[in-house]
Design an enzyme around this catalytic site. Sequence first.
Site, PDB file in Angstrom:
ATOM      1  N   PHE A  11      -5.200   2.286   5.847  1.00 23.47           N
ATOM      2  CA  PHE A  11      -5.151   0.950   6.425  1.00 23.47           C
ATOM      3  C   PHE A  11      -6.366   0.721   7.321  1.00 23.47           C
ATOM      4  O   PHE A  11      -6.637   1.526   8.219  1.00 23.47           O
ATOM      5  CB  PHE A  11      -3.878   0.773   7.260  1.00 23.47           C
ATOM      6  CG  PHE A  11      -2.658   0.513   6.447  1.00 23.47           C
ATOM      7  CD1 PHE A  11      -2.176  -0.773   6.281  1.00 23.47           C
ATOM      8  CD2 PHE A  11      -1.984   1.548   5.830  1.00 23.47           C
ATOM      9  CE1 PHE A  11      -1.044  -1.024   5.528  1.00 23.47           C
ATOM     10  CE2 PHE A  11      -0.853   1.319   5.069  1.00 23.47           C
ATOM     11  CZ  PHE A  11      -0.384   0.022   4.919  1.00 23.47           C
TER      12      PHE A  11
ATOM     13  N   LYS B 278       7.306   3.264  16.116  1.00 21.17           N
ATOM     14  CA  LYS B 278       5.970   3.139  16.691  1.00 21.17           C
ATOM     15  C   LYS B 278       6.112   2.783  18.174  1.00 21.17           C
ATOM     16  O   LYS B 278       7.218   2.478  18.644  1.00 21.17           O
ATOM     17  CB  LYS B 278       5.164   2.058  15.962  1.00 21.17           C
ATOM     18  CG  LYS B 278       5.756   0.656  16.087  1.00 21.17           C
ATOM     19  CD  LYS B 278       4.909  -0.365  15.349  1.00 21.17           C
ATOM     20  CE  LYS B 278       5.491  -1.782  15.543  1.00 21.17           C
ATOM     21  NZ  LYS B 278       4.647  -2.800  14.881  1.00 21.17           N
TER      22      LYS B 278
ATOM     23  N   GLU C 172       7.442  -2.923   3.793  1.00 27.47           N
ATOM     24  CA  GLU C 172       7.291  -2.082   2.600  1.00 27.47           C
ATOM     25  C   GLU C 172       8.601  -1.982   1.819  1.00 27.47           C
ATOM     26  O   GLU C 172       8.600  -1.946   0.583  1.00 27.47           O
ATOM     27  CB  GLU C 172       6.790  -0.697   3.019  1.00 27.47           C
ATOM     28  CG  GLU C 172       5.326  -0.734   3.442  1.00 27.47           C
ATOM     29  CD  GLU C 172       4.877   0.493   4.212  1.00 27.47           C
ATOM     30  OE1 GLU C 172       3.686   0.527   4.606  1.00 27.47           O
ATOM     31  OE2 GLU C 172       5.693   1.412   4.434  1.00 27.47           O
TER      32      GLU C 172
ATOM     33  N   LEU D  85       1.467   6.508  10.355  1.00 28.40           N
ATOM     34  CA  LEU D  85       1.371   7.213  11.633  1.00 28.40           C
ATOM     35  C   LEU D  85       2.160   8.516  11.615  1.00 28.40           C
ATOM     36  O   LEU D  85       3.361   8.525  11.364  1.00 28.40           O
ATOM     37  CB  LEU D  85       1.894   6.303  12.762  1.00 28.40           C
ATOM     38  CG  LEU D  85       1.972   6.915  14.162  1.00 28.40           C
ATOM     39  CD1 LEU D  85       0.564   7.224  14.678  1.00 28.40           C
ATOM     40  CD2 LEU D  85       2.707   5.985  15.108  1.00 28.40           C
TER      41      LEU D  85
ATOM     42  N   ASP E 199      -6.489 -20.495 -23.819  1.00 31.12           N
ATOM     43  CA  ASP E 199      -6.215 -20.628 -22.381  1.00 31.12           C
ATOM     44  C   ASP E 199      -6.720 -19.420 -21.592  1.00 31.12           C
ATOM     45  O   ASP E 199      -7.234 -18.452 -22.153  1.00 31.12           O
ATOM     46  CB  ASP E 199      -4.714 -20.816 -22.146  1.00 31.12           C
ATOM     47  CG  ASP E 199      -3.898 -19.637 -22.663  1.00 31.12           C
ATOM     48  OD1 ASP E 199      -4.032 -18.542 -22.102  1.00 31.12           O
ATOM     49  OD2 ASP E 199      -3.126 -19.813 -23.624  1.00 31.12           O
TER      50      ASP E 199
ATOM     51  N   GLY F  29       6.284   6.262   5.676  1.00 29.24           N
ATOM     52  CA  GLY F  29       6.705   6.989   6.866  1.00 29.24           C
ATOM     53  C   GLY F  29       5.787   6.722   8.032  1.00 29.24           C
ATOM     54  O   GLY F  29       4.563   6.685   7.884  1.00 29.24           O
TER      55      GLY F  29
ATOM     56  N   HIS G 177     -10.653 -16.772 -31.039  1.00 26.69           N
ATOM     57  CA  HIS G 177     -10.864 -18.152 -31.465  1.00 26.69           C
ATOM     58  C   HIS G 177     -11.596 -18.991 -30.429  1.00 26.69           C
ATOM     59  O   HIS G 177     -11.693 -20.205 -30.568  1.00 26.69           O
ATOM     60  CB  HIS G 177      -9.523 -18.805 -31.825  1.00 26.69           C
ATOM     61  CG  HIS G 177      -8.939 -18.267 -33.088  1.00 26.69           C
ATOM     62  ND1 HIS G 177      -7.683 -18.592 -33.528  1.00 26.69           N
ATOM     63  CD2 HIS G 177      -9.453 -17.412 -34.013  1.00 26.69           C
ATOM     64  CE1 HIS G 177      -7.442 -17.963 -34.666  1.00 26.69           C
ATOM     65  NE2 HIS G 177      -8.498 -17.244 -34.971  1.00 26.69           N
TER      66      HIS G 177
ATOM     67  N   GLY H 206       6.366  -2.599   9.836  1.00 30.73           N
ATOM     68  CA  GLY H 206       5.594  -2.324   8.622  1.00 30.73           C
ATOM     69  C   GLY H 206       6.454  -1.660   7.556  1.00 30.73           C
ATOM     70  O   GLY H 206       6.338  -1.965   6.370  1.00 30.73           O
TER      71      GLY H 206
END
Length: 475
Positions: free
Chosen positions: A355, A390, A405, A324, A112, A287, A150, A401
């Site tokens: 990013f 932000k 995470e 940031l 497989d 962070g 195999h 974000g």
Amino acid sequence: MDLVRESFIRDIGKELLEENVAVFAGAGMSAGSGFVNWAELLRPIAEELGLDVDKESDLVSLAQYHCNANGNNRSQLNQRLIEEFSQDAKLTENHEILCRLPIKTFWTTNYDKLLEKALSSSGKVADVKFTKDQLSTTKPRRDAVIYKMHGDVEHPHDAVLTKDDYERYHVKMEQYLSALKGDLISKIFIFIGFSFTDPNLDYILSRVRIAYDGSQRRHYCFIKKISLESGEEEVDFKYRERKQELFVNDLNRFNVKAILIDDYSEITELLRVVEFNYKKKTIFISGAAHEYGAYGEKDTLEFVHRLSGKLIAEGYKIVSGFGLGIGSAVISGALEQIYMRGNNTINDQLILRPFPQSSNSRVPLKEVWSHYRKDMISHAGISIFLFGNKVNDGDIVNSNGMQEEYDISKSKGVLVIPVGATGYMAEELWSKEIENPPSKFSKLISDLNDKTDTLNQLEHKILEIIKVKINQGEV
């Protein structure tokens, strides 16, 4: 935990750091994904011969009998292979863990494509080899090699199925067996789902034992303990139990240590411990900060710089995504310490995933960022969360974000350390951890939301919590 399991965790953990571990996967490893074993593969073949597969122990001969009865035509055997092993099966956790670890060599007797699928899902490139000619080529940017002893389901005519195939193997695949011999000499193997009845492997193990008697590499395998079957006589059970005991002792000739298990889930539990022990020295720092609250920007960046440097100095690896404000301080603190130590390369102690800020493909940027986050956190055993804010339409808002995470970290079993005293999203995440059912770990982080703490005090608390968790060795 018995001594063999402790040795397994210790030895595999040590060799993983050197990328010196190999896996040998047998049919039992694929059984958890719903694939048939050899007996079920050959059941209709046996019925056609007027035999009962449950009464047969030499299944290779059974396949040969069918081939003989059909004038050496093995088309039905090939078709069975295609029917049973072409399905798109779900990966087991064992596949996922092993392919996430820094294992670059996989041997298997399975037809497989589960190993290929598992490596691909871990973002790795697999170089698959099932003929001797493929040994002379190398797939660009490969992360792991899969040797399919195999054959492969997409090439059933070349698969090893019958007695004829096994008898010709030592001549036809001599170079292939030499490669396996070399790996058995130089690497530590984990045999999983393998019964040790394959004559080709027995041939190689015997020659390695003779050539390196007294200095063979130690390997490990998993064997399910004999249990009393329904309606079985006690005397028959004791006989099978004694036979297994003798078999396990015989494996010592090849320096293969057997880990006896009552249930297959125990294999997964052991692999989880191995993975955690490997990753626990890698720390993801999450962070983001447009503003820094009462601590102020200058002192905060010095704190992050200092914390990162101390983690590097104590032998940890750091994962960062250039968050940031915080990201640059993480990287500069880590790099400064790496250069001061002078005995490691950057890649040994720092994983960077900047990013992308734009996407020219059809994949939305948000999806790209999610992929980046999953990739970063897949390396880590511990995640630290700081601040988390932000600007959105001129307002300071908590970082979604960082929330993502945190969610990824929890889903992957990563230990999370939200430093609530830094405020914003980190404080929200701290509250979530405290609201969870009390545990040793929640008690440890309960002291991370004291707003009267100085940044030096927070740094000390974070480092102490990490030390405690590392020493506990929890998953």
